[in-house]
Enzyme design. Structure first.
Site, PDB file in Angstrom:
ATOM      1  N   GLU A  29       1.798  -6.797  11.586  1.00 62.60           N
ATOM      2  CA  GLU A  29       1.448  -6.679   9.961  1.00 62.60           C
ATOM      3  C   GLU A  29       2.331  -5.857   9.072  1.00 62.60           C
ATOM      4  OE1 GLU A  29      -2.322  -4.227  11.046  1.00 62.60           O
ATOM      5  OE2 GLU A  29      -1.426  -2.811   9.977  1.00 62.60           O
ATOM      6  N   HIS A  40      -3.200 -10.176   9.519  1.00 51.30           N
ATOM      7  CA  HIS A  40      -3.409  -8.908   8.567  1.00 51.30           C
ATOM      8  C   HIS A  40      -4.600  -9.274   7.497  1.00 51.30           C
ATOM      9  CE1 HIS A  40      -2.109  -4.884   6.506  1.00 51.30           C
ATOM     10  NE2 HIS A  40      -3.522  -4.717   7.525  1.00 51.30           N
ATOM     11  N   ARG A  55       0.831 -11.135  13.511  1.00 49.01           N
ATOM     12  CA  ARG A  55      -0.149 -10.598  12.590  1.00 49.01           C
ATOM     13  C   ARG A  55       0.615 -10.704  11.230  1.00 49.01           C
ATOM     14  NH1 ARG A  55      -4.488  -8.479  12.365  1.00 49.01           N
ATOM     15  NH2 ARG A  55      -3.827  -6.601  11.281  1.00 49.01           N
ATOM     16  N   ARG A  86     -13.625  -5.502  15.875  1.00 47.72           N
ATOM     17  CA  ARG A  86     -12.500  -4.547  16.195  1.00 47.72           C
ATOM     18  C   ARG A  86     -13.386  -3.083  16.419  1.00 47.72           C
ATOM     19  NH1 ARG A  86      -7.805  -2.262  12.420  1.00 47.72           N
ATOM     20  NH2 ARG A  86      -9.489  -0.685  11.830  1.00 47.72           N
ATOM     21  N   GLU A  96      -3.653  -4.036  19.480  1.00 46.63           N
ATOM     22  CA  GLU A  96      -2.769  -4.114  18.421  1.00 46.63           C
ATOM     23  C   GLU A  96      -1.667  -3.284  18.115  1.00 46.63           C
ATOM     24  OE1 GLU A  96      -5.173  -5.023  14.645  1.00 46.63           O
ATOM     25  OE2 GLU A  96      -3.564  -4.356  13.505  1.00 46.63           O
ATOM     26  N   HIS A 136      -2.283   1.179  16.449  1.00 49.46           N
ATOM     27  CA  HIS A 136      -1.757   1.510  15.236  1.00 49.46           C
ATOM     28  C   HIS A 136      -0.397   2.293  15.502  1.00 49.46           C
ATOM     29  CE1 HIS A 136      -1.844   2.430  10.910  1.00 49.46           C
ATOM     30  NE2 HIS A 136      -2.689   1.255  10.796  1.00 49.46           N
ATOM     31  N   ASP A 179      -7.020  -1.490  17.581  1.00 47.64           N
ATOM     32  CA  ASP A 179      -5.870  -1.308  17.026  1.00 47.64           C
ATOM     33  C   ASP A 179      -5.226   0.091  17.506  1.00 47.64           C
ATOM     34  OD1 ASP A 179      -4.765  -1.694  13.513  1.00 47.64           O
ATOM     35  OD2 ASP A 179      -3.520  -1.193  15.214  1.00 47.64           O
ATOM     36  N   ASN A 215       0.841  -1.297   0.259  1.00 47.53           N
ATOM     37  CA  ASN A 215      -0.036   0.020  -0.077  1.00 47.53           C
ATOM     38  C   ASN A 215       0.841   1.286  -0.069  1.00 47.53           C
ATOM     39  OD1 ASN A 215      -2.166   1.720   0.049  1.00 47.53           O
ATOM     40  ND2 ASN A 215      -2.904   0.900   1.911  1.00 47.53           N
ATOM     41  N   TRP A 247       1.886   7.080  11.830  1.00 50.20           N
ATOM     42  CA  TRP A 247       0.305   6.992  11.373  1.00 50.20           C
ATOM     43  C   TRP A 247      -0.178   5.821  11.772  1.00 50.20           C
ATOM     44  CZ3 TRP A 247      -2.350   3.908   7.988  1.00 50.20           C
ATOM     45  CH2 TRP A 247      -3.900   4.143   8.013  1.00 50.20           C
ATOM     46  N   GLU A 294      -8.110 -11.450  10.099  1.00 46.34           N
ATOM     47  CA  GLU A 294      -8.724 -10.075   9.891  1.00 46.34           C
ATOM     48  C   GLU A 294      -9.526 -10.065   8.646  1.00 46.34           C
ATOM     49  OE1 GLU A 294      -6.059  -6.778   9.897  1.00 46.34           O
ATOM     50  OE2 GLU A 294      -7.436  -5.502   9.629  1.00 46.34           O
ATOM     51  N   TYR A 344      -6.711   6.819  13.415  1.00 45.47           N
ATOM     52  CA  TYR A 344      -6.770   5.775  12.555  1.00 45.47           C
ATOM     53  C   TYR A 344      -8.007   4.906  12.689  1.00 45.47           C
ATOM     54  CZ  TYR A 344      -6.400   0.951  11.125  1.00 45.47           C
ATOM     55  OH  TYR A 344      -6.987  -0.055  10.641  1.00 45.47           O
TER      56      TYR A 344
HETATM   57  C1  CS2 Z   1      -4.610  -1.851   9.681  1.00 44.66           C
HETATM   58  C2  CS2 Z   1      -4.556  -1.650   8.394  1.00 44.66           C
HETATM   59  O1  CS2 Z   1      -6.093  -3.474   9.372  1.00 44.66           O
HETATM   60  C3  CS2 Z   1      -5.091  -3.191  10.233  1.00 44.66           C
HETATM   61  O2  CS2 Z   1      -4.999  -3.606  11.549  1.00 44.66           O
HETATM   62  O3  CS2 Z   1      -3.415  -1.481  10.584  1.00 44.66           O
HETATM   63  O4  CS2 Z   1      -5.802  -1.026   8.061  1.00 44.66           O
HETATM   64  C4  CS2 Z   1      -3.244  -0.857   7.988  1.00 44.66           C
HETATM   65  O5  CS2 Z   1      -3.536   0.585   8.449  1.00 44.66           O
HETATM   66  C5  CS2 Z   1      -3.528  -0.855   6.126  1.00 44.66           C
HETATM   67  O6  CS2 Z   1      -3.158  -2.056   6.086  1.00 44.66           O
HETATM   68  C6  CS2 Z   1      -2.206   0.157   6.082  1.00 44.66           C
HETATM   69  O7  CS2 Z   1      -2.162  -0.168   4.385  1.00 44.66           O
HETATM   70 MG    MG Z   2      -3.421  -3.012  12.312  1.00 44.38          MG
END
Ligand code: CS2
Ligand code: MG
Length: 402
Positions: free
Chosen positions: A262, A312, A283, A148, A236, A212, A210, A38, A402, A339, A160
């Protein structure tokens, strides 16, 4: 002996950008791999087209492990998200081919079924506590056993995980959107909405959250301790995982389970987290952590330390990754949760997948291989669009995670 005869790399944006690898053998058997990273998709597309395709033509598609070692060690400059996503795509495509040649769904090649279905968690979100609770109840009504929960922090536009519209897509702008972040406001607010969800919806389902990557270790320790009565299935990415040692401090202060991985791309990235039991769920994903071959290694290491899987599965991981994940999740003994975010309708116009959802679980296709097809003609209707993930900045203007 069958040989790799053609290798195609497709970049298209059906709902969002995906990079898809298709390998075709001299026997006409095809295999798919997801090569989506991404915000940096073209880097992987070039790594495949310009550097790996010449190495693949003429090779034996049956030699999956040898190919993995050849691409990993042969690169000399090993590891990292671009390299590992490219290797993941080749590996996954070769497993798809092997399943088709054997006439078996991939989970059968991985030791067969360990469970009847793969428990998934949905993404509930809201612009405030009330709308979040409504969204949690909506997913519970759809039969999910795990949800979640993420809500916008008042006056903090950079929270986020808050969905806008039907599908959550954070990579939404042609240049990175710079979003404000206020840790103190998050730490004041997030525990209140998690408590409110439990108060209204009860404890009869798994609740996840999450963070994040946004807290320091001690902030994460405090957060985990504060929400212990919410009995989270996991918190998470509580803190960035480059410093695996940081998770020891979190562990010392709270029993809230921790999930990480992830953004990590190899067994070495999670080795201490697992062997020192600093986490409860790993993850790492098929698309970013070396494909089925390497992810199985990570999961087997995790099983030795009673760490469970929690791969993930956001919308920037394509239906190819989701299908491969469900095959692995079906077979491994230490499965935890998967997920699952529904892709956009346009995505389903390009990817035909045999994965099905019922009663809070995903089920692998029984077709030989992964059970996914890619329609490149349909993909031509969705030309590539450059999109970036946001960048977070603290209130003083400095860059944050982020
Ligand atoms: C997130 C994702 O799904 C999750 O747990 O951390 O949405 C993540 O932000 C995106 O995959 C980033 O591309
Ligand atoms: Mg995540």
């Amino acid at each position: 002996m069958s040989k790799i005869e053609r290798v195609e790399v497709f970049v298209a944006s059906p709902g969002r950008t995906f990079v898809t690898l298709r390998i075709t053998t001299s026997d006409g058997v095809t295999g798919l791999g997801d090569a989506t990273l991404n915000g940096r998709e073209l880097a992987v597309a070039s790594y495949l087209r310009d550097h790996l395709v010449p190495l693949l033509i003429g090779k034996d598609p049956a030699r999956i492990e040898d190919m993995w070692q050849y691409l990993y060690r042969g690169a000399y400059w090993r590891g990292g998200p671009v390299t590992m996503t490219a290797i993941s795509a080749v590996d996954t495509a070769l497993w798809d081919i092997k399943g088709k040649v054997a006439g078996l769904p991939v989970y059968q090649l991985l030791g067969g079924r360990s469970r009847d279905g793969v428990m998934v968690y949905a993404h509930a979100s809201g612009t405030d506590t009330a709308s979040l609770i409504d969204d949690v109840e909506r997913f519970l009504g759809l039969g999910y056993k795990a949800v979640r929960a993420q809500a916008a922090v008042p006056d903090v536009g950079g929270t986020y995980g808050v969905r806008k519209g039907k599908v959550y897509e954070p990579a939404a702008t042609s240049l990175p959107d710079e979003q404000p972040w206020d840790t103190e406001a998050y730490l004041r607010f997030a525990p209140t909405y998690l408590e409110a969800v439990r108060e209204r919806c009860g404890f009869g389902f798994h609740l996840l959250h999450d963070v994040h990557h946004r807290l320091t270790p001690i902030e994460a320790a405090r957060f985990g301790k504060q929400v212990e009565d919410c009995r989270l299935f996991w918190m998470e990415d509580p803190t960035p995982a480059e410093n695996q040692e940081a998770f020891r401090l979190i562990r010392q202060h709270t029993t809230t389970p921790v999930a990480v991985g992830e953004v990590l791309t190899s067994i070495w990235d999670v080795q201490r987290l697992i062997t020192e039991q600093l986490i409860d769920y790993v993850r790492t994903s098929v698309v970013h952590a070396g494909g089925i071959t390497h992810l199985r290694r990570i999961f087997d290491l995790a099983a030795l330390y009673q760490v469970r899987t929690g791969s993930h599965g956001a919308t920037d991981l394509s239906p190819v990754t989701l299908a491969a994940a469900v095959h692995l999740d079906t077979a491994v003994p230490n499965f935890g949760i998967q997920e699952y975010m529904a892709h956009a309708d346009e995505t389903a116009e390009v990817f035909r997948s045999g994965v099905t959802f019922a009663d809070g679980m995903l089920h692998a296709s029984e077709e030989p291989g992964l059970g996914v097809e890619y329609d490149e003609k349909a993909a031509e209707r969705f030309p590539y669009q450059a999109r970036y993930l946001p960048v977070a900045r603290r209130l003083d203007g400095s860059v944050h995670d982020w």
